[in-house]
Design a protein around this motif. Sequence first.
Motif, short mmCIF file in Angstrom:
data_model
loop_
_atom_site.label_atom_id
_atom_site.label_comp_id
_atom_site.label_asym_id
_atom_site.label_seq_id
_atom_site.Cartn_x
_atom_site.Cartn_y
_atom_site.Cartn_z
N CYS A 1 0.86 -1.18 0.00
CA CYS A 1 0.00 0.00 0.00
C CYS A 1 0.90 1.24 0.00
CB CYS A 1 -0.90 0.01 1.23
SG CYS A 1 -2.16 -1.27 1.15
N GLY B 1 7.50 8.38 9.92
CA GLY B 1 6.75 7.16 10.27
C GLY B 1 6.43 6.38 9.00
N ASN B 2 5.91 7.08 7.99
CA ASN B 2 5.65 6.44 6.70
C ASN B 2 6.94 5.79 6.19
OD1 ASN B 2 3.92 9.45 5.87
ND2 ASN B 2 2.93 7.54 6.47
N TYR C 1 8.22 2.10 4.51
CA TYR C 1 8.77 1.89 3.16
C TYR C 1 10.22 1.42 3.19
CZ TYR C 1 4.31 3.63 1.91
OH TYR C 1 2.95 3.75 1.80
N GLY D 1 1.47 -0.71 6.97
CA GLY D 1 1.69 -0.43 8.39
C GLY D 1 0.58 -1.06 9.22
N HIS E 1 -3.19 -0.37 9.04
CA HIS E 1 -4.02 -0.89 7.95
C HIS E 1 -4.71 -2.20 8.30
CE1 HIS E 1 -1.94 1.47 4.49
NE2 HIS E 1 -2.80 2.19 5.17
N GLU F 1 5.16 -2.14 12.57
CA GLU F 1 4.69 -1.41 13.76
C GLU F 1 5.00 0.08 13.60
OE1 GLU F 1 3.27 -0.65 16.39
OE2 GLU F 1 2.41 -2.54 17.06
N LEU G 1 6.20 3.96 14.18
CA LEU G 1 7.26 4.80 14.72
C LEU G 1 6.58 5.76 15.69
CD1 LEU G 1 10.31 5.89 14.21
CD2 LEU G 1 9.10 7.78 13.16
N MET H 1 2.85 10.64 16.82
CA MET H 1 3.22 11.80 16.02
C MET H 1 1.92 12.55 15.74
SD MET H 1 5.32 11.30 12.55
CE MET H 1 5.68 9.61 12.83
P1 AMP Z 1 -0.91 6.60 4.35
O1 AMP Z 1 -0.45 7.55 3.27
O2 AMP Z 1 -1.53 7.26 5.50
O3 AMP Z 1 -1.72 5.45 3.81
O4 AMP Z 1 0.42 5.95 4.97
C1 AMP Z 1 1.38 5.29 4.18
C2 AMP Z 1 2.01 4.13 4.93
O5 AMP Z 1 2.69 4.58 6.12
C3 AMP Z 1 0.99 3.10 5.40
O6 AMP Z 1 1.50 1.80 5.13
C4 AMP Z 1 0.87 3.36 6.88
O7 AMP Z 1 0.51 2.19 7.56
C5 AMP Z 1 2.29 3.79 7.22
N1 AMP Z 1 2.41 4.61 8.44
C6 AMP Z 1 1.68 5.69 8.81
N2 AMP Z 1 2.09 6.20 9.99
C7 AMP Z 1 3.13 5.42 10.41
C8 AMP Z 1 4.00 5.40 11.56
N3 AMP Z 1 3.90 6.31 12.53
N4 AMP Z 1 4.95 4.43 11.63
C9 AMP Z 1 5.07 3.50 10.66
N5 AMP Z 1 4.29 3.46 9.55
C10 AMP Z 1 3.34 4.39 9.41
#
Ligand code: AMP
Length: 463
Positions: free
Chosen positions: A30, A41-42, A46, A240, A243, A271, A273, A280
């Motif tokens: 995703c 965090g994102n 990745y 993440g 989801h 998990e 960050l 955050m």
């Molecule tokens: P989104 O654009 O919100 O769909 O986020 C993109 C990806 O970043 C998704 O796979 C989320 O699960 C992941 N994600 C969002 N916040 C965090 C975080 N704090 N730590 C790790 N992954 C995160």
Amino acid sequence: MLKLYNTLTKEKEEFEPIDKENNIVRMYSCGLTVYNYAHIGNMRTYIFMDTLRKVLKYNGYKLMHVMNITDVGHLTSDADEGEDKMAKSAREQNKSVYEIAKMYTEAYQNDFKKLNIEDTEVLAKATDHIKEMEEYVKEIIKNGYAYETSKGVYFDTSKLEKYGRMLSNNNMDDLKAGARVEVDTEKRNPQDFAIWIKAPQEHIMKWDSFMGLCYPGWHIECSAMSRKYLGDVFDIHTGGVDHIPIHHENEIAQSIGATGCIPAKRWMHVEFLQINGGKMSKSLKNVYTISDLEEKGMEALAYRYFSYSAHYRTKLNFTWDAIKSAQIALNRLREATKQHQNGNGIADENKINEYTRRFENAINDDINMPLAIAVVWDVAREQEKAREYYDLIMKFDSILSLNLDKESSIDTDYPEEVKTLLEERKKSREDKDYAKSDELRDKIKEYGYEVKDTREGQILKKI
Ligand code: AMP
Ligand code: ZN
């Protein structure tokens, strides 16, 4: 033997691709919603995705990996309500939704480059796949898993015995309670979710379809695009942990509705960050980006190094001290590696084999990067400085992707004289004696360092 944890079975399983004949792994990740700058965090998620790719390649597999770009707005709430995120961002910045998507796509791709996150085989934009989504929705309807209301098409969750409980421990009462704040009397079950939505007049992103001007529900793109490129059932799906309870449960529900199958055999989740032990959040002003780290004198790759300090299935806590320590450690690791590059000693063949075995055991044990990086350090610290050790570290770096063959552009171990000059310069700036501060800047330059002033203090760059 590569073992990977599977959220679907809650077990670490031996990995085997579906397509053994071609030795190819089909994987879907995703991607980002491009309405804002991606945060660190994102990036944790990745970096993990990229590390997993590289571990699979190290194990001899070929890849067919798809990542999406969500450039159709999700609603701001999970319950199909609120304003479209893309439209909101566009309105606030006085730009078109397409300009917003382009701007934030370029920004995250720039970050990916800096983090050595390689391109996936397919990068699929949601807006390029509206037709596929429409077809997918039609199939779900045809199979009797969805129904039409005045608002659009809803997935009928009562058709699935285990709806919402495939990956997560969602309990039915929570799902019902959480599904709706405001009751929609047209829905058959409170937890039913929209898969195709009739666009109100003011809605910007909308497409002509079998039901008039519509836009897709926020889970359908992943189902439609993964099927298009990877087939009904593929090997690995990543994302993440946030989801798990909604997005991926709904993806599974949709796939069962359309194809009768759970789309992926393995589901892997990273998990979160955390920052200073907490969430955050914009209100706490602690949503940091890779550029924020760079502005404070850190390399993007120091963040990649930092991300290896915890296993991907445990929370990782970001602090400024921790990222600074990561930068220092990365610099030292590169320096230690360099000594082997130029060394003319003879490496011990048994040690090479032992290090290789330990490293491979670590990466193949559900991507245990803290253990893997410890092995790299053991090689780097070898007393005998030998080219073979350098080659071994480079082999490991094909996964770590820390540019261990390069010199750090950010220095943290300055000579004592430079440290004294920095102290003096700090004082002169506090006294607003800028002439003296400039003079000291020139002196520091003579040692081969350029000073940058940041909110976090003075940062040195090697010239
Ligand atoms: P989104 O654009 O919100 O769909 O986020 C993109 C990806 O970043 C998704 O796979 C989320 O699960 C992941 N994600 C969002 N916040 C965090 C975080 N704090 N730590 C790790 N992954 C995160
Ligand atoms: Zn998805």
